[in-house]
Scaffold this active site. Sequence first.
Site, PDB file in Angstrom:
ATOM      1  N   LYS A   1       8.123  -9.908  -1.541  1.00 61.03           N
ATOM      2  CA  LYS A   1       8.918  -9.033  -0.661  1.00 61.03           C
ATOM      3  C   LYS A   1      10.056  -9.797  -0.011  1.00 61.03           C
ATOM      4  O   LYS A   1      11.135  -9.263   0.235  1.00 61.03           O
ATOM      5  CB  LYS A   1       8.044  -8.371   0.401  1.00 61.03           C
ATOM      6  CG  LYS A   1       7.528  -6.995  -0.003  1.00 61.03           C
ATOM      7  CD  LYS A   1       6.381  -7.017  -0.972  1.00 61.03           C
ATOM      8  CE  LYS A   1       6.663  -6.672  -2.381  1.00 61.03           C
ATOM      9  NZ  LYS A   1       5.474  -6.717  -3.253  1.00 61.03           N
TER      10      LYS A   1
ATOM     11  N   ALA B   1      -3.687  -5.246  -1.705  1.00 67.47           N
ATOM     12  CA  ALA B   1      -4.144  -6.028  -0.566  1.00 67.47           C
ATOM     13  C   ALA B   1      -4.861  -5.155   0.463  1.00 67.47           C
ATOM     14  O   ALA B   1      -5.940  -5.509   0.958  1.00 67.47           O
ATOM     15  CB  ALA B   1      -2.946  -6.729   0.075  1.00 67.47           C
TER      16      ALA B   1
ATOM     17  N   ARG C   1      -3.600  -8.077 -14.107  1.00 64.48           N
ATOM     18  CA  ARG C   1      -4.396  -9.157 -13.514  1.00 64.48           C
ATOM     19  C   ARG C   1      -5.868  -8.902 -13.812  1.00 64.48           C
ATOM     20  O   ARG C   1      -6.272  -7.764 -14.028  1.00 64.48           O
ATOM     21  CB  ARG C   1      -4.151  -9.223 -12.000  1.00 64.48           C
ATOM     22  CG  ARG C   1      -2.717  -9.637 -11.673  1.00 64.48           C
ATOM     23  CD  ARG C   1      -2.464  -9.669 -10.173  1.00 64.48           C
ATOM     24  NE  ARG C   1      -3.233 -10.655  -9.466  1.00 64.48           N
ATOM     25  CZ  ARG C   1      -2.918 -11.946  -9.365  1.00 64.48           C
ATOM     26  NH1 ARG C   1      -1.831 -12.417  -9.949  1.00 64.48           N
ATOM     27  NH2 ARG C   1      -3.678 -12.786  -8.683  1.00 64.48           N
TER      28      ARG C   1
ATOM     29  N   HIS D   1      15.676  14.414  13.999  1.00 65.82           N
ATOM     30  CA  HIS D   1      16.873  14.537  13.172  1.00 65.82           C
ATOM     31  C   HIS D   1      17.943  13.571  13.650  1.00 65.82           C
ATOM     32  O   HIS D   1      18.153  13.463  14.859  1.00 65.82           O
ATOM     33  CB  HIS D   1      17.411  15.965  13.252  1.00 65.82           C
ATOM     34  CG  HIS D   1      18.706  16.131  12.507  1.00 65.82           C
ATOM     35  ND1 HIS D   1      18.752  16.208  11.135  1.00 65.82           N
ATOM     36  CD2 HIS D   1      19.997  16.180  12.942  1.00 65.82           C
ATOM     37  CE1 HIS D   1      20.026  16.328  10.763  1.00 65.82           C
ATOM     38  NE2 HIS D   1      20.792  16.317  11.840  1.00 65.82           N
TER      39      HIS D   1
END
Length: 478
Positions: free
Chosen positions: A58, A327, A279, A451
């Site tokens: 990330k 995770a 994996r 909004h």
Amino acid sequence: MAEKFDIVVIGSGPAGYVAAIKAAQLGMSVACVEQWVDDKNGAVLGGTCLNVGCIPSKALLDSSQKFVEARDSFALHGIGIGKPKIDVAAMQERKKKIVGQLTGGIAGLFKHNGVTVIQGRGKVVSGANVEVTDKDGNSRVVEAGDVIIAAGSEPVRIPPAPVDGESIVDSTGALEFSEVPKRLGVIGAGVIGLELGSVWGRLGAEVVLLEALDDFLPMMDVQIARETQKIFRKQGLDIRLGARVTGTELKKGKVEVTYDTAEGSHTETFDKLIVSVGRRPRSEELLASDCGVTLDERGFIYVNEFCATEAPHVYAVGDVVRGPMLAHKGSEEGVMVVERIAGKPAQLNYDCIPSVIYTHPEVAAVGKTEQELKADGVEYKAGVFPFAASGRALAANDTEGMVKILADAETDRILGCHIVGPSAADLTQQVVIAMEFGSSAEDLALMVFGHPTLSEAVHEAALAVDGHAIHVANRKRK
Ligand code: FAD
Ligand code: NAD
């Protein structure tokens, strides 16, 4: 005298460390055994997620997306900066710092909660005890009231593309490139292939993804997968479906890849090749033959819905057991197990686990897809709202994608939400909350959304379920 703890956790990834902290919080004595060792002979905490998974990926995704914005979007906002340059070493250094900060944070939390860290390789032996072998090969048995196995997973290897860590890499190697490869091949257009392919593609690599299946992201809702594929292709990711890699050859620092499609055999040459074909559970050499814990045919530790193995007082959580390799799924399993050991009636709603691909736009989902509902014979209604009709998305110049909500035709209960678009991960989480509370689409439709927010797209999709969307033409109903 043997060391003895109420709980011994094997593995300090997000499944293991969360279980360890939770158990300590509930007043149990806890040890966490971790095999990874740092250059000071200490245990490396945090597992795949913190060290070579969620967090470093990330960090690179964010850096590379900022580069794209500087290159492609700043001028639109009237910001002139000239041609941006990427300093890969600085980007990698930032990533390293974030990883260090978070793994150090786990060490701090362990200390604060009184969790004992034992560096070494753990093996479950009979009587629910753990044999630990340290880095020098010395073994001892640590006695446990209960054992929680959280040994995680590792990349799948395929014979035609042996990882050498240099030209042919797995996800760990792909997080470490010191320069942007000119041509990057990726085997497997799954989550890792798309995220890491995006990182290097954004920074200038020509990326070719070779995917064995004929369908793109088959586990996603088919409409969202189709839209996502369109968006990624527009971004320049060259996604080749039905491509079966048959061999690789290293030639003058490059990798020649041969693969078959329905049209015949092909060859491509890349500077780097990422192998990201899934994996597998890290369950080898983890269990003494007489410990009573069994594996399923794919090597996952066999557990029931409460993560109990077949051996009394031995539990297993996270990637090493069935279910999505995520995770947050492992962490929540860890909490559930510890609470049950403490006598609480904990359970986990496996139907409500969100999944996200952190590309730009993000792709996120929870619950059933349209094709799953069809296969199950469930009558459903669908509400779709495109980000092109969202004022906030337009203001942010981020209008690709859509929100899709699926609800039971009869009860209106929300059964799934599928989003490709800006902040899809956080928007999906709103629907996770609604689903956990058993909300109907109308419940969401009746709520007030601020909004202008991207969340309004969720509101409008919920309204669209019954043909009541305001900012888009509703589908005609029979
Ligand atoms: P792991 O994190 O693999 O940890 C297991 C730990 O156990 C390791 O530290 C290992 O050394 C230790 N161990 C294993 N065997 C033994 C033993 N015998 N004795 C002692 N210690 C042992 N998931 C997400 O939800 N979101 C994401 O954005 C995301 N991004 C990812 C990106 C990449 C590149 C990768 C590879 C994965 C990503 N994942 C993501 C998946 C996520 O990392 C895993 O689902 C998660 O780490 C699994 O947690 P775990 O605790 O079960 O196992
Ligand atoms: P994946 O299962 O997402 O994708 C692997 C892809 O490789 C699939 O599309 C598969 O069809 C393809 N494939 C398999 N064998 C192949 C072959 N021989 N040739 C060509 N294609 C082949 O697996 P991954 O991308 O390696 O990720 C592993 C796991 O890590 C995932 O299950 C995911 O849960 C987790 N992860 C999650 C995130 C996230 O949550 N954002 C990010 C990265 C990884």
